[in-house]
Design a protein around this motif. Structure first.
Motif, mmCIF file in Angstrom:
data_model
loop_
_atom_site.group_PDB
_atom_site.id
_atom_site.type_symbol
_atom_site.label_atom_id
_atom_site.label_comp_id
_atom_site.label_asym_id
_atom_site.label_seq_id
_atom_site.Cartn_x
_atom_site.Cartn_y
_atom_site.Cartn_z
ATOM 1 N N SER B 36 -16.167 -31.676 44.995
ATOM 2 C CA SER B 36 -15.288 -30.804 44.140
ATOM 3 C C SER B 36 -13.981 -30.251 44.751
ATOM 4 O O SER B 36 -12.915 -30.188 44.154
ATOM 5 N N ILE B 39 -11.684 -33.220 45.087
ATOM 6 C CA ILE B 39 -10.732 -33.460 43.642
ATOM 7 C C ILE B 39 -9.919 -32.259 43.197
ATOM 8 O O ILE B 39 -8.773 -32.589 42.956
ATOM 9 N N LEU B 42 -6.686 -32.825 45.356
ATOM 10 C CA LEU B 42 -6.119 -33.907 44.877
ATOM 11 C C LEU B 42 -5.227 -33.601 43.506
ATOM 12 O O LEU B 42 -4.096 -33.793 43.211
ATOM 13 N N HIS B 43 -6.082 -32.699 42.750
ATOM 14 C CA HIS B 43 -5.450 -32.279 41.406
ATOM 15 C C HIS B 43 -4.228 -31.456 41.777
ATOM 16 O O HIS B 43 -3.184 -31.583 41.264
ATOM 17 N N ILE B 46 -1.257 -33.622 43.128
ATOM 18 C CA ILE B 46 -0.355 -34.564 41.973
ATOM 19 C C ILE B 46 0.155 -33.233 41.182
ATOM 20 O O ILE B 46 1.278 -33.614 40.640
ATOM 21 N N PHE B 47 -0.390 -32.239 40.922
ATOM 22 C CA PHE B 47 0.355 -31.202 40.179
ATOM 23 C C PHE B 47 1.716 -30.855 40.800
ATOM 24 O O PHE B 47 2.568 -30.735 39.953
ATOM 25 N N MET B 100 -0.155 -41.143 46.851
ATOM 26 C CA MET B 100 -0.830 -40.697 46.067
ATOM 27 C C MET B 100 -2.419 -41.530 45.851
ATOM 28 O O MET B 100 -3.419 -40.825 46.050
ATOM 29 N N ALA B 101 -2.175 -42.628 45.883
ATOM 30 C CA ALA B 101 -3.226 -43.428 45.601
ATOM 31 C C ALA B 101 -4.156 -43.640 46.687
ATOM 32 O O ALA B 101 -5.274 -43.880 46.722
ATOM 33 N N ALA B 104 -6.543 -40.772 46.951
ATOM 34 C CA ALA B 104 -7.450 -40.745 45.565
ATOM 35 C C ALA B 104 -8.557 -42.001 45.849
ATOM 36 O O ALA B 104 -9.836 -41.762 45.598
ATOM 37 N N THR B 105 -8.084 -42.921 46.525
ATOM 38 C CA THR B 105 -9.038 -44.067 46.827
ATOM 39 C C THR B 105 -10.041 -43.541 47.773
ATOM 40 O O THR B 105 -11.578 -43.705 47.327
ATOM 41 N N LEU B 108 -12.683 -41.524 45.866
ATOM 42 C CA LEU B 108 -13.265 -42.074 44.803
ATOM 43 C C LEU B 108 -14.594 -42.868 45.624
ATOM 44 O O LEU B 108 -15.665 -43.054 45.013
#
Lengths: 544, 372
Positions: B36, B39, B42-43, B46-47, B100-101, B104-105, B108
């Motif tokens: 969490s 995440i 990451l949030h 990107i924000f 960004m990817a 995120a990868t 995930l």
């Protein structure tokens, strides 16, 4: 029949079709209701589409206001959950299939023949048929709410098995109405493709077409590609409900996730169907009022085409939490992020068009500029949603509701309104009342942001979508959203007033109603006579 | 002057967004697991990327709108194409996205690794409650919303955890990797607890997998996030995370209680005993559809009170409870309720609301039917 045109030109066929139409015009045209029932004129059919979509916009809007009224404060006050679910479902269905799509088709009917210099749509009788299917479809859809067990209550995405095994008995009628609306869309799309590819004025190459025509050409191909998929998936539902199959019923060996794959394979291109023509409208309005040619015409066309192609490769980003394998999650995350690139190109091009222009702020321009800003905000939240791990937190919350309303309301709907303000002088011969238009604009902008911006916060703080009642920490955001929705809804009455006043009178508009407007529609008189371009216009492309 | 106005508006907007982004109730919770936290970061990344791009793009836009007004005498220039800038503003966003990817990868991949779990829990979504089974431990129970209807209707003041409270929370240990196996009995539901950053659809016919390792003891609340019918808004989730020893003690106690219950099958039950138990089972399982007074909500949910077929035919009645009604919302309860609960709730529905059959259905009888 009189082809005085150069030989071997594609216009040859269409001219004879029009000549056929004129032959029957020797009889006096039917009057009253029959005139509208039987019309094959693209302008009249365009007006029918636009009026129909405005009516649907208000019906869907009233449903939305019922939802917002119930969510005004915690607790159940006005409606019970069963009816609440019908309201959210019908709001979505009516707005998507009844308001936004027919509005764009109406604009296409009116403007595409005028913008390509054609006398009418390629298939005028089919055009009449595809319009008149719509009132039938939506009368049927609305009537389901009066049937025992109520109307559709499973969300506009109607996920099985909630929409099959567990659905109200009226679902069969819902399926039928969607089939009829789907046929209407496919026929309309075929007509638009045929018109654009066959009936352009002599000398107008594809890369000379106005962007509204280009974006509609691409949209029409998307429609032809995906509406049959929707028809397929609802037919499978029909079989599951009535004929004992188990496509989506796990107890019979079926697969509820298959429904979502099929639905979103239709559904994702569908959301671009609702935004690409908007890009076209804005790409006409911004250069007109910046008095400067659109920057990067060719890259706009390529960007639209790439968005359309990518739209077939991203559907499962709506399904990041259904338990897809890791590889699928990664694939759909990457393709979805890629969409930001062509979309960004479009926004950059619009802004560069403004740069060093000579800008004025007539009502169509106000709406187009608000579109650029607010659609981009919707694009940003879309980019955030593309990040699959974060989507595990965003998915099915009000953050998603905020996102898609930003791209659909100040996105698609504002673009439609911009288009209406832009072309009203051509349709009616009068300019819309400026003061009232400005009131409409500012009230709408304030209303739309008050409604949808707080939804970002309630979503991030944990409020799921589609709930009739909520925990106390979401109360403040919901209160603001509900007040905003009331303001936005009420301000649309101003829009109706503007349109009615403009039809009845107002400042007279010349043929070229806006000084910076360049396309062919501004070469015919205002209001445009019933028949235009009986002989093809002299088209001279821009120097490239 | 105009330039400074633009800058001021921009800075003000920016300054407003900072406290908004920091305030907890306005933003995604950081949560109490490593996933969490990842995440959440990451949030936020990107924000902020979006904020920066937004400031630049809207900055240029509003600058142009102010600077190049015709009312201020602006003359339009003529340029309309430039391949270099087109290539730049295609390539730069692409690079940002690649940047960004990558994180995120990585996150995930971590979220998808449910291996080496120390405890397996089966989570089953039902209209409109959750069922939790501690696999291999013989402990299972349903978790219903406990907010009284009177609060929803506004007849009583609403409590602090209005709509986010349950009769029996899911109890989990901290610092142990717990694997969730998730499915549903009827329609699709989705199990979401924001502080755990677990959201997973529960789908009939599928078993989805997710996992959690909670770092801090506490109570964490969430809700169903997939529209699942009438009471979709009323199936909350409460997770109580206990220290490891406390959890082990709790589990042992629940196992013992389950054994006690199993022994109850063999003895003869009094009518009053069955009625008392049956009323509780009915309230937690049946009342959401068939309603508190057994009046149902036809046509979807038939009435049980004064239902002649039910009163006359015990076999028919038991068949519906054990095997469900295919093609309707009535599930088969043979797997989810134990013989005592089935006997009790059958007895209750046969005697409540004036049905008055006087039947006392014995758990042993049910156990026999179940073994057939």
């Amino acid at each position: 029949m009189a082809p005085k045109l150069p030989p071997h030109h594609p216009l040859e066929q269409s001219t004879s079709a029009v000549a056929g139409g004129q032959a029957s015009a020797h009889h006096s045209p039917p009057r009253g209701i029959m005139r509208w029932l039987l019309t094959t004129n693209h302008k009249e059919i365009g007006s029918l589409y636009l009026i129909f979509s405005l009516v649907m916009f208000f019906i869907g809007g009233i449903f939305a206001l019922v939802v917002r009224a119930e969510l005004f404060q915690p607790g159940l006050q006005l409606v019970q959950p069963e009816f609440f679910n019908q309201m959210t479902t019908m709001h979505g269905l009516i707005m998507v299939f009844g308001a936004v799509m027919p509005a764009f088709t109406g604009l296409a009917n009116w403007m595409i023949p005028l913008q390509v210099g054609a006398p009418d749509m390629a298939l005028p009788r089919l055009n009449n048929f595809s319009f008149w299917l719509l009132p039938v479809a939506f009368a049927l859809l609305l009537s389901t709410m009066l049937m025992p067990g109520g109307g559709p209550n499973f969300g506009w995405t109607f996920y099985a098995p909630l929409s099959t095994t567990y659905a109200p008995p009226s679902t069969t009628f819902f399926i039928l109405s969607l089939h009829i609306a789907g046929i209407s869309s496919i026929l309309g799309a075929i007509n638009i493709v045929a018109t654009i590819l066959n009936m352009r004025a002599p000398g107008m190459r594809l890369m000379d077409m106005p962007l509204f025509v280009w974006t509609w050409l691409i949209t029409a191909f998307l429609l032809i590609a995906v509406m049959p998929v929707l028809a397929g998936v609802i037919t499978m539902m029909l079989m599951d409900i009535n004929f004992g199959t188990s496509f989506f019923n796990a107890a019979g060996g079926g697969d509820p996730v298959l429904f979502q794959h099929l639905f979103w394979f239709f559904g994702h291109p569908e959301v671009y169907i609702m935004i690409l023509p908007a890009f076209g409208i804005v790409s006409a309005i911004i250069p007109t009022f910046a008095r400067k040619r659109l920057f990067g015409y060719a890259s706009m066309v390529y960007a639209t085409a790439s968005i359309a192609v990518l739209s077939f490769l991203v559907w499962a980003h709506h399904m990041f939490v259904v338990g897809l394998p890791l590889v699928a999650e990664l694939f759909f995350m990457y393709t979805t992020m890629l969409i930001a690139v062509p979309t960004g190109v479009k926004v950059f091009n619009w802004i560069t068009t403004l740069f060093r222009g000579s800008i004025t702020f007539e009502p169509p321009m106000l709406f187009a500029l608000a579109f650029v800003v607010l659609f981009t905000i919707g694009g940003f939240s879309g980019l955030m949603l593309a990040i699959a791990p974060a989507d595990f937190q965003y998915h099915d919350t009000y953050f998603v509701v905020a996102h898609f309303h930003y791209v659909l309301v100040p996105g698609a709907v504002f673009a439609i309104m911009a288009g209406v303000y832009y072309w009203l002088p051509k349709w009616t011969g009068h300019y819309p009342n400026v003061k009232l238009s400005q009131w409409h604009f500012w009230l709408s902008v304030i209303g739309v942001n008050l409604t949808f911006f707080p939804m970002h916060f309630s979503g991030l703080a944990g409020m799921p979508r589609r709930i009739p009642d909520y925990a106390l920490q979401f109360a403040d955001f919901n209160l603001v959203s509900s007040l905003g929705a009331l303001l936005f809804g009420a301000s649309q009455l101003v829009f109706v007033a503007v349109v009615i006043l403009c039809v009845r009178g107002g400042e007279k508009a010349p043929a070229k109603a806006w000084e910076g407007a360049e396309d062919l529609e501004w070469s015919v008189p205002s209001p445009a006579p019933l028949h235009t371009f009986d002989t093809p216009p002299n088209f001279r492309p821009h120097e490239h | 002057m105009r330039k400074s106005l633009v800058w001021m508006t921009g800075c003000l907007g920016f300054a407003l967004m900072v406290p908004l982004a920091m305030a907890n109730a306005w933003n995604m919770p950081v949560g109490v697991t490593d996933v969490s936290r990842e995440i959440h970061s990451l949030h936020m990344i990107i924000f902020w990327i979006c904020v920066v791009i937004g400031v630049v793009v809207f900055g240029v836009m509003f600058y142009s709108l102010f600077r190049f007004r015709r009312s201020q005498g602006a003359k339009a220039s003529n340029f309309h194409e430039n391949t270099t800038v087109e290539v730049i503003w295609t390539a730069v966003p692409l690079l940002i996205l690649v940047g960004m990817a990558i994180p995120a990868t990585a996150t995930l991949k971590k979220m998808y690794d449910a291996s080496d779990a120390e405890l397996d829990i089966m989570i089953t979504g039902q209209q409109w409650r959750w069922r939790y089974e501690y696999l291999g431990e013989d402990v299972a129970f349903n978790s219903n919303m406990s907010t009284p209807r009177a609060q929803i209707q506004g007849d009583e003041p609403r409590g602090e955890h209005y709509l986010l409270e349950v009769d029996e929370p899911l109890v989990l240990p901290v610092n142990r990797k717990v694997r969730f196996l998730m499915t549903a009995d009827d329609v699709i539901h989705s199990w979401w607890v924001p502080d755990l950053a677990v959201k997973q659809d529960t789908i009939p016919g599928f078993i989805n997998e997710n996992w959690v390792r909670i770092n801090e003891p506490g109570i964490y609340r969430g809700q169903c996030t997939e529209l699942c019918g009438m009471d979709h808004g009323f199936m909350p989730i409460v997770v109580e995370a206990l220290e490891e020893e406390e959890f082990d003690a709790w589990l042992a106690e629940r196992k013992e209680a389950a054994e006690q219950e199993a022994m109850g099958v063999d003895r003869e039950w009094e009518l009053e005993e069955l009625m008392e138990r049956g009323e509780a089972v009915y309230g937690s399982i049946c009342a959401s559809c068939h309603q508190a007074e057994g009046q149902g909500a036809p046509p979807a949910f038939p009435a049980l009170a004064d239902n002649q077929q039910l009163i006359d035919d015990l076999d028919w009645h038991l068949d519906k409870i054990l095997n469900g009604v295919s093609g309707s919302a009535m599930p088969a309860f043979r797997g989810t309720l134990n013989p005592v609960e089935i006997a009790a709730v059958t007895t209750w529905t046969r005697n409540a609301w004036g049905n008055d059959t006087g039947d006392a259905v014995q758990p042993a009888e049910i156990a026999e039917r179940l073994s057939d």
